[in-house]
Design a protein around this motif. Sequence first.
Motif, short mmCIF file in Angstrom:
data_model
loop_
_atom_site.label_atom_id
_atom_site.label_comp_id
_atom_site.label_asym_id
_atom_site.label_seq_id
_atom_site.Cartn_x
_atom_site.Cartn_y
_atom_site.Cartn_z
N LEU A 61 0.85 -1.20 0.00
CA LEU A 61 0.00 0.00 0.00
C LEU A 61 0.88 1.25 0.00
N SER A 105 1.32 3.81 -1.86
CA SER A 105 0.75 5.14 -2.12
C SER A 105 0.13 5.74 -0.87
N MET A 106 -0.22 4.89 0.11
CA MET A 106 -0.86 5.39 1.31
C MET A 106 0.10 6.01 2.31
N SER A 161 -1.36 9.17 0.96
CA SER A 161 -2.76 9.24 0.52
C SER A 161 -3.65 8.44 1.46
N PRO A 162 -4.85 8.93 1.76
CA PRO A 162 -5.74 8.20 2.66
C PRO A 162 -6.42 7.00 2.01
N VAL A 163 -6.27 6.87 0.68
CA VAL A 163 -6.86 5.71 -0.03
C VAL A 163 -5.79 5.10 -0.92
N PRO A 164 -5.86 3.77 -1.14
CA PRO A 164 -4.87 3.11 -1.98
C PRO A 164 -5.23 3.19 -3.46
N GLU A 213 4.58 2.29 5.05
CA GLU A 213 3.19 2.77 5.14
C GLU A 213 2.78 3.09 6.57
N TYR A 233 -0.91 7.88 7.24
CA TYR A 233 -2.21 7.27 7.55
C TYR A 233 -2.07 5.82 8.04
N GLU A 243 -5.45 3.92 8.72
CA GLU A 243 -6.19 3.66 7.48
C GLU A 243 -5.53 2.56 6.66
N VAL A 244 -4.21 2.49 6.69
CA VAL A 244 -3.49 1.43 5.98
C VAL A 244 -3.94 0.06 6.47
N TYR A 279 -7.61 -0.70 5.42
CA TYR A 279 -7.75 -1.12 4.02
C TYR A 279 -7.20 -2.54 3.82
#
Length: 329
Positions: free
Chosen positions: A268, A270-271, A274-277, A301, A307, A310-311, A314
């Motif tokens: 993940l 990009s997280m 970012s809060p979303v993958p 991550e 985040y 959040e990681v 997800y």
Amino acid sequence: MIDIFGTLGPSCSDEATLKAMFEAGMTGVRLNLSHSMLADNLDTINMVKSAAEKVGVKPLILVDIQGPELRIGDLETELQLSEGQEIVIGKNGIPVDFRIFENIHPGIELKFDDGKLAAVVSSCSDDYALATVKRGGVLKSRKSIASDDFDIEMPTLTEEDHINIKCAAENGITGIMQPFVRGREDVATLRNELHHCGADDIRIYAKIEDRRGIDKLDTIIEESDEIIIARGDLGNAVPLYDLPGVQKDIAGRCTEIGKPFMVVTQMLASMEHSPVPTRAEVSDIFNAVLDGASSVMVTGETAVGEYPVEVIRYMKKTIESAEKYKNKL
């Protein structure tokens, strides 16, 4: 149940964040000992145990030892390397193991920090070399240095590893991540060390990170408790476009004989910011589950990302979706 590991670092260095990560689905943590000693991190380990206990989780605690990977020494400050810049390696420059100078020559490419940075040697002597930066970035202390053109044999365990293993045996560590496993002998050496420390219950997670590990995979599988498909360095050992196939092969061979395996690196990525993958990242996790992974792990991550909770969330939701799909097959 598939275990979800987060890597410890500044972004999850307080108990409230760790507690939220365990609530989100994390079942264990990784402590990277490339740059520190376990004894210096015992307060953090105790905090992990406390946070997990508050949400009813008995955490798996893995330490990633140094192993035989070749690394640069300690730098006074981080170095910003730019493409085309000339750098000194060795005497009065970037500190390295002296054995490097027996194996390099002009034209050889050196890779730093798992290949994130690279430089081409232009001249060399018995104790230093000049090189031109081919791929720039920030170089930090104790980062890896490697080349496709040489293979320097290093001992299975470093002096720091021996100290950290003894400390692990005394402080409730549940697993050792063994880097750059080259064959059965490396795992047996670690197992003997654990036995000597009275820590036969600590599990050995053998990291497959280069072609030697791939070539000796069958014997490594037999000796270890779990295999780690460590795609960072493995992605330097094989062309990136071949890496998915190598991952599939390792997963298949583990599944065939019932050996647990873990998938790690950039799951993940990009997280971190970012809060979303990305769609590709959740597909990666989903397919790792379908391939039979017993555990997955994130690194930067959660260690330095923005985040960390959040990681984990997800990761957990993607695993649940993949397991649900798998049960329909």
